[in-house]
Design a protein around this motif. Structure first.
Motif, PDB file in Angstrom:
ATOM      1  N   PRO A  47       0.830  -1.213   0.000  1.00 24.40           N
ATOM      2  CA  PRO A  47       0.000   0.000   0.000  1.00 24.40           C
ATOM      3  C   PRO A  47       0.863   1.260   0.000  1.00 24.40           C
ATOM      4  CG  PRO A  47      -0.793  -1.573   1.635  1.00 24.40           C
ATOM      5  CD  PRO A  47       0.500  -2.113   1.118  1.00 24.40           C
ATOM      6  N   GLY A  48       0.425   2.263  -0.751  1.00 22.39           N
ATOM      7  CA  GLY A  48       1.169   3.506  -0.810  1.00 22.39           C
ATOM      8  C   GLY A  48       2.453   3.413  -1.615  1.00 22.39           C
ATOM      9  N   LEU A  49       2.629   2.305  -2.355  1.00 21.59           N
ATOM     10  CA  LEU A  49       3.869   2.067  -3.123  1.00 21.59           C
ATOM     11  C   LEU A  49       5.100   2.172  -2.232  1.00 21.59           C
ATOM     12  CD1 LEU A  49       3.046   3.918  -6.468  1.00 21.59           C
ATOM     13  CD2 LEU A  49       3.370   1.454  -6.173  1.00 21.59           C
ATOM     14  N   GLU A  50       4.972   1.664  -1.011  1.00 23.02           N
ATOM     15  CA  GLU A  50       6.083   1.694  -0.063  1.00 23.02           C
ATOM     16  C   GLU A  50       6.985   0.478  -0.219  1.00 23.02           C
ATOM     17  OE1 GLU A  50       4.369   1.992   3.867  1.00 23.02           O
ATOM     18  OE2 GLU A  50       4.693   4.158   3.871  1.00 23.02           O
ATOM     19  N   LYS A  51       8.261   0.654  -0.035  1.00 23.64           N
ATOM     20  CA  LYS A  51       9.268  -0.383   0.208  1.00 23.64           C
ATOM     21  C   LYS A  51       9.606  -1.255  -0.991  1.00 23.64           C
ATOM     22  CE  LYS A  51       8.195  -0.673   5.147  1.00 23.64           C
ATOM     23  NZ  LYS A  51       7.776  -1.557   6.253  1.00 23.64           N
TER      24      LYS A  51
END
Length: 329
Positions: free
Chosen positions: A180-184
């Motif tokens: 989610p959120g284009l994290e990591k």
């Protein structure tokens, strides 16, 4: 090789899933498909922990495999790929098979490979990339059991190092290297790297939009509360064909959007990122439909209360994620 009656079960399950309009029944059919599919793999349990590469977080084969049980995600991806392959076959005049490139495929290749039983070798072939040797072994076992060994090619390693052979240019790039959120995870960087080598390829997902909203946590995360109390500031970053092709390959940063800071915010409101995944025309993963689209709390700069605007960018390098600066204009 899988006996014909058992392969027929697989074909029937896919057709039923693609044709079912009721989400609940479609998810149940997808569960049967996933259980059938992973039963072919014989993936040995391993205790690898997630690691970081140049492209960000890399899940272990076990963790990547468990994503198959995100049933809404799995069946919508399969439907999007099926529709896209079918459309390409209708439009192509060279009689060549549709070629799919699938980075970060995990141990099951679940978002693409089951569809091979619906198409012939003259219609569909798949190139796979995965970081883990265990995932590659699992994929090859599944394909061997199905008698489809000649329909895939596998490359082991970081997708950011992968150079597409001139003879294997994809018509379609399918990936789900994201949180989610284009994290990591390295979804943005990997898609940029591959799309710039094959700029005519179709992307699935075709677009991922990240929006910022201030929410009331008492209503937002209460599953029994139908009315959500939100103040949405709007889109702050979009990954799509245009933004990827326009991105500077020599920089880790991609430009995001600028949003205005509201004059007043309720003290209890907290900032959250909302992820919308557009797979293809008419097919999307919307908020709360999957873990990938569940809102996440986002830490704004401490000075944002004193600012007029928030300026967003995206770090596609090591430790990918959305960046924000507060600006007093």
């Amino acid at each position: 090789m899988l006996e014909a009656p058992n392969k027929r079960v697989l074909v029937d399950l896919i057709h039923l899933m693609l044709e079912e309009k009721n989400d609940g029944r479609a998810d149940q059919i997808c569960l049967e498909l996933v259980q059938f599919w992973i039963g072919l793999a014989g993936l040995e349990a391993n205790h690898e922990v997630p690691r970081y590469s140049q492209s960000g977080l890399v899940l272990s084969p076990d963790m990547a495999g468990n994503c198959a049980f995100g049933l809404t995600r799995t069946r919508r991806y399969l439907t999007a790929v099926y529709q896209s392959v079918s459309a390409l076959l209708r439009d192509q005049s060279d009689n060549l098979p549709v070629r799919v490139l699938y980075p970060g495929c995990g141990p099951y290749g679940i978002l693409v490979l089951p569809l091979l039983v619906l198409f012939s070798a003259k219609q569909l072939i798949v190139d796979m990339i995965d970081y883990h040797a265990a995932s590659i072994r699992s994929l090859k076992q599944i394909m061997h059991i199905l008698g489809l060994d000649d329909r895939i090619q596998c490359a082991e390693g970081d997708a950011l190092d992968y150079q597409i052979p001139n003879t294997q240019m994809p018509d379609l790039i399918v990936s789900e290297l994201l949180l989610p959120g284009l994290e990591k995870e390295g979804h943005v960087a990997i898609n940029e790297h591959l799309l710039k080598q094959a700029p005519e390829a179709i992307l699935i997902p075709e677009k991922i939009d990240i929006s910022l909203c201030f929410v009331d946590p008492e209503t937002e995360f209460n599953q029994h509360e139908s009315m959500k109390n939100r103040l949405c500031l709007g889109l702050v970053f979009s990954m799509n064909r245009n933004s990827l092709l326009a991105a500077d390959s020599n920089s880790d940063l991609m430009e995001g959007r600028i949003v205005n800071v509201p004059e007043y915010l309720e003290p209890k409101w907290i900032p959250c990122l909302f992820t919308h995944i557009q797979l293809c025309e008419g097919l999307a993963l919307k908020e709360y439909e999957n873990g990938l689209t569940t809102p996440i709390v986002y830490a704004l700069p401490k000075s944002f209360h004193k600012a007029n605007t928030l300026v967003f960018s995206y770090n596609k390098g090591f430790m990918p994620g959305l960046l924000c600066s507060a600006v007093l204009s």
